[in-house]
Design a protein around this motif. Structure first.
Motif, PDB file in Angstrom:
ATOM      1  N   THR A   1     -15.710   9.476  -4.217  1.00 18.21           N
ATOM      2  CA  THR A   1     -14.981   9.591  -2.962  1.00 18.21           C
ATOM      3  C   THR A   1     -13.861  10.620  -3.079  1.00 18.21           C
ATOM      4  O   THR A   1     -13.083  10.598  -4.029  1.00 18.21           O
ATOM      5  N   GLU A   2     -13.779  11.490  -2.096  1.00 22.63           N
ATOM      6  CA  GLU A   2     -12.713  12.494  -2.078  1.00 22.63           C
ATOM      7  C   GLU A   2     -11.532  11.933  -1.289  1.00 22.63           C
ATOM      8  O   GLU A   2     -11.586  11.806  -0.061  1.00 22.63           O
ATOM      9  N   LEU A   3     -10.478  11.569  -1.989  1.00 22.62           N
ATOM     10  CA  LEU A   3      -9.300  11.005  -1.340  1.00 22.62           C
ATOM     11  C   LEU A   3      -8.430  12.112  -0.757  1.00 22.62           C
ATOM     12  O   LEU A   3      -8.428  13.249  -1.242  1.00 22.62           O
ATOM     13  N   LYS A   4      -7.676  11.753   0.271  1.00 22.00           N
ATOM     14  CA  LYS A   4      -6.755  12.691   0.908  1.00 22.00           C
ATOM     15  C   LYS A   4      -5.355  12.095   0.868  1.00 22.00           C
ATOM     16  O   LYS A   4      -4.900  11.478   1.839  1.00 22.00           O
ATOM     17  N   PRO A   5      -4.667  12.257  -0.274  1.00 21.05           N
ATOM     18  CA  PRO A   5      -3.326  11.672  -0.400  1.00 21.05           C
ATOM     19  C   PRO A   5      -2.358  12.278   0.616  1.00 21.05           C
ATOM     20  O   PRO A   5      -2.340  13.495   0.825  1.00 21.05           O
ATOM     21  N   GLU A   6      -1.576  11.415   1.249  1.00 17.27           N
ATOM     22  CA  GLU A   6      -0.582  11.854   2.216  1.00 17.27           C
ATOM     23  C   GLU A   6       0.547  10.840   2.294  1.00 17.27           C
ATOM     24  O   GLU A   6       0.448   9.735   1.738  1.00 17.27           O
ATOM     25  N   LYS A   7       1.608  11.202   2.959  1.00 17.72           N
ATOM     26  CA  LYS A   7       2.740  10.306   3.166  1.00 17.72           C
ATOM     27  C   LYS A   7       2.369   9.294   4.242  1.00 17.72           C
ATOM     28  O   LYS A   7       2.031   9.661   5.365  1.00 17.72           O
ATOM     29  N   ILE A   8       2.417   8.008   3.890  1.00 16.66           N
ATOM     30  CA  ILE A   8       1.985   6.958   4.810  1.00 16.66           C
ATOM     31  C   ILE A   8       3.097   5.932   4.980  1.00 16.66           C
ATOM     32  O   ILE A   8       3.686   5.471   4.001  1.00 16.66           O
ATOM     33  N   ASN A   9       3.373   5.577   6.221  1.00 17.17           N
ATOM     34  CA  ASN A   9       4.331   4.514   6.516  1.00 17.17           C
ATOM     35  C   ASN A   9       3.619   3.181   6.332  1.00 17.17           C
ATOM     36  O   ASN A   9       2.950   2.678   7.239  1.00 17.17           O
ATOM     37  N   LEU A  10       3.738   2.616   5.136  1.00 17.09           N
ATOM     38  CA  LEU A  10       3.028   1.373   4.814  1.00 17.09           C
ATOM     39  C   LEU A  10       3.535   0.206   5.651  1.00 17.09           C
ATOM     40  O   LEU A  10       2.751  -0.676   6.033  1.00 17.09           O
ATOM     41  N   THR A  11       4.812   0.182   5.958  1.00 16.20           N
ATOM     42  CA  THR A  11       5.374  -0.899   6.765  1.00 16.20           C
ATOM     43  C   THR A  11       4.702  -0.967   8.130  1.00 16.20           C
ATOM     44  O   THR A  11       4.283  -2.042   8.578  1.00 16.20           O
TER      45      THR A  11
ATOM     46  N   VAL B   1       4.448   5.347   1.185  1.00 13.04           N
ATOM     47  CA  VAL B   1       3.660   5.446  -0.042  1.00 13.04           C
ATOM     48  C   VAL B   1       2.828   6.718  -0.002  1.00 13.04           C
ATOM     49  O   VAL B   1       2.629   7.324   1.062  1.00 13.04           O
ATOM     50  N   LEU B   2       2.335   7.103  -1.172  1.00 15.22           N
ATOM     51  CA  LEU B   2       1.439   8.249  -1.287  1.00 15.22           C
ATOM     52  C   LEU B   2       0.032   7.730  -1.518  1.00 15.22           C
ATOM     53  O   LEU B   2      -0.253   7.086  -2.525  1.00 15.22           O
ATOM     54  N   GLY B   3      -0.855   7.963  -0.549  1.00  9.78           N
ATOM     55  CA  GLY B   3      -2.213   7.449  -0.695  1.00  9.78           C
ATOM     56  C   GLY B   3      -3.116   7.936   0.414  1.00  9.78           C
ATOM     57  O   GLY B   3      -2.708   8.688   1.310  1.00  9.78           O
ATOM     58  N   ASP B   4      -4.350   7.495   0.355  1.00 11.85           N
ATOM     59  CA  ASP B   4      -5.346   7.832   1.361  1.00 11.85           C
ATOM     60  C   ASP B   4      -5.264   6.799   2.489  1.00 11.85           C
ATOM     61  O   ASP B   4      -5.420   5.596   2.252  1.00 11.85           O
ATOM     62  N   ARG B   5      -5.007   7.250   3.693  1.00 11.27           N
ATOM     63  CA  ARG B   5      -4.765   6.329   4.813  1.00 11.27           C
ATOM     64  C   ARG B   5      -5.947   5.398   5.063  1.00 11.27           C
ATOM     65  O   ARG B   5      -5.786   4.190   5.241  1.00 11.27           O
ATOM     66  N   GLU B   6      -7.144   5.947   5.082  1.00 16.73           N
ATOM     67  CA  GLU B   6      -8.335   5.137   5.352  1.00 16.73           C
ATOM     68  C   GLU B   6      -8.531   4.077   4.272  1.00 16.73           C
ATOM     69  O   GLU B   6      -8.882   2.933   4.561  1.00 16.73           O
ATOM     70  N   SER B   7      -8.286   4.442   3.019  1.00 19.43           N
ATOM     71  CA  SER B   7      -8.447   3.487   1.920  1.00 19.43           C
ATOM     72  C   SER B   7      -7.423   2.356   2.011  1.00 19.43           C
ATOM     73  O   SER B   7      -7.761   1.178   1.832  1.00 19.43           O
ATOM     74  N   ILE B   8      -6.164   2.712   2.299  1.00 20.70           N
ATOM     75  CA  ILE B   8      -5.129   1.687   2.412  1.00 20.70           C
ATOM     76  C   ILE B   8      -5.425   0.758   3.590  1.00 20.70           C
ATOM     77  O   ILE B   8      -5.225  -0.464   3.502  1.00 20.70           O
ATOM     78  N   LEU B   9      -5.923   1.311   4.666  1.00 22.91           N
ATOM     79  CA  LEU B   9      -6.284   0.489   5.828  1.00 22.91           C
ATOM     80  C   LEU B   9      -7.367  -0.522   5.473  1.00 22.91           C
ATOM     81  O   LEU B   9      -7.284  -1.705   5.837  1.00 22.91           O
ATOM     82  N   ARG B  10      -8.372  -0.075   4.743  1.00 20.67           N
ATOM     83  CA  ARG B  10      -9.447  -0.992   4.329  1.00 20.67           C
ATOM     84  C   ARG B  10      -8.931  -2.050   3.362  1.00 20.67           C
ATOM     85  O   ARG B  10      -9.380  -3.205   3.391  1.00 20.67           O
ATOM     86  N   ILE B  11      -7.988  -1.679   2.502  1.00 26.32           N
ATOM     87  CA  ILE B  11      -7.398  -2.652   1.573  1.00 26.32           C
ATOM     88  C   ILE B  11      -6.707  -3.770   2.345  1.00 26.32           C
ATOM     89  O   ILE B  11      -6.922  -4.957   2.084  1.00 26.32           O
ATOM     90  N   ILE B  12      -5.872  -3.395   3.302  1.00 25.65           N
ATOM     91  CA  ILE B  12      -5.136  -4.385   4.092  1.00 25.65           C
ATOM     92  C   ILE B  12      -6.099  -5.272   4.876  1.00 25.65           C
ATOM     93  O   ILE B  12      -5.959  -6.503   4.912  1.00 25.65           O
ATOM     94  N   GLN B  13      -7.096  -4.668   5.498  1.00 24.79           N
ATOM     95  CA  GLN B  13      -8.064  -5.438   6.289  1.00 24.79           C
ATOM     96  C   GLN B  13      -8.842  -6.417   5.420  1.00 24.79           C
ATOM     97  O   GLN B  13      -9.086  -7.563   5.833  1.00 24.79           O
TER      98      GLN B  13
ATOM     99  N   GLU C   1      -7.125   1.242  -7.322  1.00 29.51           N
ATOM    100  CA  GLU C   1      -7.081   1.967  -8.586  1.00 29.51           C
ATOM    101  C   GLU C   1      -7.418   3.441  -8.401  1.00 29.51           C
ATOM    102  O   GLU C   1      -6.934   4.288  -9.154  1.00 29.51           O
ATOM    103  N   GLN C   2      -8.238   3.770  -7.407  1.00 31.53           N
ATOM    104  CA  GLN C   2      -8.540   5.176  -7.131  1.00 31.53           C
ATOM    105  C   GLN C   2      -7.284   5.938  -6.717  1.00 31.53           C
ATOM    106  O   GLN C   2      -7.170   7.142  -6.953  1.00 31.53           O
ATOM    107  N   MET C   3      -6.320   5.229  -6.121  1.00 33.87           N
ATOM    108  CA  MET C   3      -5.084   5.871  -5.673  1.00 33.87           C
ATOM    109  C   MET C   3      -3.957   5.718  -6.686  1.00 33.87           C
ATOM    110  O   MET C   3      -2.798   6.016  -6.384  1.00 33.87           O
ATOM    111  N   GLY C   4      -4.279   5.236  -7.887  1.00 35.83           N
ATOM    112  CA  GLY C   4      -3.261   5.107  -8.924  1.00 35.83           C
ATOM    113  C   GLY C   4      -2.455   3.837  -8.843  1.00 35.83           C
ATOM    114  O   GLY C   4      -1.403   3.716  -9.484  1.00 35.83           O
ATOM    115  N   GLY C   5      -2.933   2.853  -8.072  1.00 40.76           N
ATOM    116  CA  GLY C   5      -2.243   1.574  -7.958  1.00 40.76           C
ATOM    117  C   GLY C   5      -2.866   0.523  -8.855  1.00 40.76           C
ATOM    118  O   GLY C   5      -3.687   0.818  -9.721  1.00 40.76           O
ATOM    119  N   SER C   6      -2.466  -0.722  -8.626  1.00 40.46           N
ATOM    120  CA  SER C   6      -2.992  -1.824  -9.439  1.00 40.46           C
ATOM    121  C   SER C   6      -3.030  -3.102  -8.605  1.00 40.46           C
ATOM    122  O   SER C   6      -2.356  -3.211  -7.577  1.00 40.46           O
TER     123      SER C   6
END
Length: 300
Positions: free
Chosen positions: A148-158, A189-201, A272-277
């Motif tokens: 997967t090709e991630l697109k790291p960007e500044k994301i308002n996680l809140t 946070v610095l991450g891929d928006r679509e990936s973080i959205l799927r994590i939360i969901q 883990e793809q975005m460097g988290g845990s």
């Protein structure tokens, strides 16, 4: 006496030389093993000093290394077969599911008795659950078979967490699951928006499936990381092992046939793809799932 002393001196010198050569050879073996570990070479260990016991040691070391390499290659092949199997299953299941949904829609548009409508609603409910399971299979197979090709960007996680929770409030109220979330200060946070959205969901979906007495969500920063936690009481039928909860196909709830355990595996892979845990803990019937993301730094 002088001759005897000379002979003893020669013997001592030879023994010292022998020991020095042995020490040199052991250091050489250690260097070769270290090179294999750090540079991932497959060159067998060799010796220069002729010694029967040392030769046997090196032969056994090389045999062990070869056996380990064969085992590693076997595991890689089996993992590849497994990934291909998951991908094939997820694709093959979609075709009959589409046909089933089509026939159910046709029946729903026809004139039915009250009893027939009830049975149709039950069939539609399980069809939606099956569709969700297949979606998890498809998503998981895609993640493990595709780079997967991630697109790291500044994301308002809140904001992202707040929006996802707000969308689920009606569904949570239907299940009598109170939601507790004190919106914190804005966290980027610095991450891929679509990936973080799927994590939360997926985290929310897991709580909806297994929680009882409500869900407690927290978001805060710690050690230059954003920490998102979902905490809830688990079902009395659960036999969860917190150390295995993010493993693929693991489910501790024996009463739920609709849970594959893939949702949290997807959470782990994406994080883990975005460097988290990720981590989990179970204490006194309360399950806490924790996901950590790298904070966004302005200098980046």
């Amino acid at each position: 006496m002088n001759i005897l002393a000379g002979v003893l001196l020669i013997i001592i010198i030879l023994l010292i030389l022998y020991i020095v050569l042995l020490r040199y050879q052991f250091k050489s073996i250690n260097r070769q093993l270290y090179r294999r570990l750090t540079k991932h070479t497959r060159q067998p260990v060799s010796v220069e000093f002729i010694n029967h016991q040392l030769d046997e040691l090196v032969i056994n070391i090389n045999n062990c290394l070869k056996a380990e390499e064969n085992l590693r290659l076997t595991c890689i092949r089996e993992e590849k077969k497994f990934k291909e199997l998951i991908a094939d299953i997820s694709h093959d299941l979609r075709t009959p599911l589409t046909a089933i949904k089509g026939y159910l829609q046709m029946l729903d548009n026809s004139e039915l008795t009250k009893e027939q409508q009830m049975k149709l609603d039950v069939a539609a409910k399980y069809t939606r659950e099956l569709e969700q399971l297949i979606a998890h299979f498809f998503e998981y197979s895609y993640l493990i078979t595709t780079e997967t090709e991630l697109k790291p960007e500044k994301i308002n996680l809140t904001n992202l967490v707040t929006e996802c929770l707000a969308e689920e409030i009606p569904s949570l109220e239907e299940q009598n699951l109170p939601l507790c979330f004190d919106e914190p200060k804005t966290i980027f946070v610095l991450g891929d928006r679509e990936s973080i959205l799927r994590i939360i969901q997926n985290l929310i979906r897991n709580c909806k499936q297994h929680a009882r007495e409500g869900i407690d969500v927290k978001l805060f920063t710690e050690n230059e990381q954003a920490v998102l936690t979902f905490q809830n009481f688990v079902s009395e039928n659960s036999e969860l092992d917190a150390e295995k909860i993010f493993d693929r196909f693991y489910t501790g709830d024996k009463a739920r046939s609709s849970s594959t355990g893939l949702g949290l595996s997807i959470v782990k892979i994406l994080t883990e793809q975005m460097g988290g845990s990720v981590s989990a803990a179970l204490e006194k019937g309360v399950l806490r799932l924790q996901v950590k993301f790298p904070l966004f730094c302005e200098e980046l």
